[in-house]
Design an enzyme around this catalytic site. Sequence first.
Site, PDB file in Angstrom:
ATOM      1  N   HIS A  36      -6.813   3.017   4.169  1.00 58.71           N
ATOM      2  CA  HIS A  36      -6.584   3.791   5.381  1.00 58.71           C
ATOM      3  C   HIS A  36      -7.926   4.226   6.086  1.00 58.71           C
ATOM      4  O   HIS A  36      -7.734   4.180   7.329  1.00 58.71           O
ATOM      5  CB  HIS A  36      -5.914   5.054   4.951  1.00 58.71           C
ATOM      6  CG  HIS A  36      -4.511   5.157   4.606  1.00 58.71           C
ATOM      7  ND1 HIS A  36      -4.016   4.492   3.325  1.00 58.71           N
ATOM      8  CD2 HIS A  36      -3.413   5.415   5.360  1.00 58.71           C
ATOM      9  CE1 HIS A  36      -2.735   4.574   3.387  1.00 58.71           C
ATOM     10  NE2 HIS A  36      -2.234   5.125   4.641  1.00 58.71           N
TER      11      HIS A  36
ATOM     12  N   CYS B 171     -11.003   3.617   0.742  1.00 56.50           N
ATOM     13  CA  CYS B 171      -9.536   3.825   0.908  1.00 56.50           C
ATOM     14  C   CYS B 171      -9.150   2.736   2.064  1.00 56.50           C
ATOM     15  O   CYS B 171      -9.974   3.019   2.973  1.00 56.50           O
ATOM     16  CB  CYS B 171      -9.085   5.417   0.897  1.00 56.50           C
ATOM     17  SG  CYS B 171      -7.515   5.472   1.468  1.00 56.50           S
TER      18      CYS B 171
ATOM     19  N   GLU C 263      -1.209   8.670   8.346  1.00 59.19           N
ATOM     20  CA  GLU C 263      -0.075   8.457   8.525  1.00 59.19           C
ATOM     21  C   GLU C 263       0.906   9.058   9.557  1.00 59.19           C
ATOM     22  O   GLU C 263       1.894   8.723   9.635  1.00 59.19           O
ATOM     23  CB  GLU C 263       0.385   8.764   7.212  1.00 59.19           C
ATOM     24  CG  GLU C 263       0.306   7.851   5.954  1.00 59.19           C
ATOM     25  CD  GLU C 263       0.852   6.486   6.042  1.00 59.19           C
ATOM     26  OE1 GLU C 263       2.030   6.325   6.545  1.00 59.19           O
ATOM     27  OE2 GLU C 263       0.018   5.556   5.568  1.00 59.19           O
TER      28      GLU C 263
ATOM     29  N   ASP D 276       0.843  -1.157   0.050  1.00 53.86           N
ATOM     30  CA  ASP D 276       0.252   0.036   0.154  1.00 53.86           C
ATOM     31  C   ASP D 276       0.951   1.169   0.126  1.00 53.86           C
ATOM     32  O   ASP D 276       1.996   1.097   0.185  1.00 53.86           O
ATOM     33  CB  ASP D 276      -0.947   0.060   1.251  1.00 53.86           C
ATOM     34  CG  ASP D 276      -1.853   1.105   1.339  1.00 53.86           C
ATOM     35  OD1 ASP D 276      -2.250   1.810   0.196  1.00 53.86           O
ATOM     36  OD2 ASP D 276      -2.142   1.769   2.558  1.00 53.86           O
ATOM     37  N   SER D 277       0.240   2.408  -0.173  1.00 56.37           N
ATOM     38  CA  SER D 277       1.171   3.610  -0.124  1.00 56.37           C
ATOM     39  C   SER D 277       1.637   3.911   1.340  1.00 56.37           C
ATOM     40  O   SER D 277       2.491   4.803   1.712  1.00 56.37           O
ATOM     41  CB  SER D 277       0.001   4.921  -0.478  1.00 56.37           C
ATOM     42  OG  SER D 277      -0.883   4.845   0.321  1.00 56.37           O
TER      43      SER D 277
ATOM     44  N   CYS E 187      -4.400  -1.380  -1.857  1.00 60.39           N
ATOM     45  CA  CYS E 187      -4.653   0.185  -2.117  1.00 60.39           C
ATOM     46  C   CYS E 187      -5.548   0.363  -3.135  1.00 60.39           C
ATOM     47  O   CYS E 187      -5.085  -0.004  -4.249  1.00 60.39           O
ATOM     48  CB  CYS E 187      -3.194   0.650  -2.455  1.00 60.39           C
ATOM     49  SG  CYS E 187      -3.264   2.478  -2.875  1.00 60.39           S
TER      50      CYS E 187
END
Length: 260
Positions: free
Chosen positions: A186, A184, A152, A11-12, A74
């Site tokens: 996240h 998403c 993050e 994932d990012s 992602c």
Amino acid sequence: MHLGIRIGVFDSGVGGLTVLKSLQQTFPEAHFVYYADSNRAPYGTLDTETIWRYSARIVNYLLDREVDLIVVGCNTVTTEVIERLRANYAVPFVGIEPAIKPAAQSSSSKCIGILATERTLNSIGYTRTRDQYASECKVIERVGVGLVEEIEKGIIESAALNALVESFVIDFEEQSIDTLVLGCTHYVLIRSLFSRCFKNPITLMDANEAVAQRAFNLATPVKQVQQMVECYTSGSTQLLRRIIDHLEINAVTKIEQLEL
Ligand code: DGL
């Protein structure tokens, strides 16, 4: 039973760990290699070529680690470049996309919300799925501006995050949605924050279980080993550890910083 398979997940950043968590339950004997590109997150505002370049770098690393299957944890990478990944690499890929189809099918009001990154909402992959499966719904699309950046930081419960989620929820409530797609990975980390902020009953949907099932259908047995999870990040190992603990991901044997 799918024994001893090696699965790469990326994932990012830390969002894909929610996908890893679902995969762990489906593959009790697998060896996972997870890569979080936290140093370059968010991907959601980058152009397609940059997302491709970063993704290809990670895929090359995962192939060096001899994975049998790659799960793209992602939505942004999936909707932007998974077709290109499949065309360029022989390894099987499983991607994740906003759960718009089940949301459209189960919504009673036929008014659903989609929260995702800018790139995902503008992608051909997403718009094709939306037009195919949600044509009978009113679809309220919003970019989750600022959410990935906050998450993050590794603080899942903060006043800033709370205020941000609250602002999205107020907007969605004004539109009278009965289902919200967390498009998403996240956002799945703060699912309970979304639940708490909605005053009216809401169904929150993500695609994590569906992804684990698709991976299960694709995978072939190898040999029996104990489950093992290696985690790498281009960012902070502290952040990665915090989210791993928060999700109670077990069998983690390594958490390391790795620049690709
Ligand atoms: N977890 C990624 C996704 O599912 C976040 C993208 C980003 O880094 O903006 O889209």
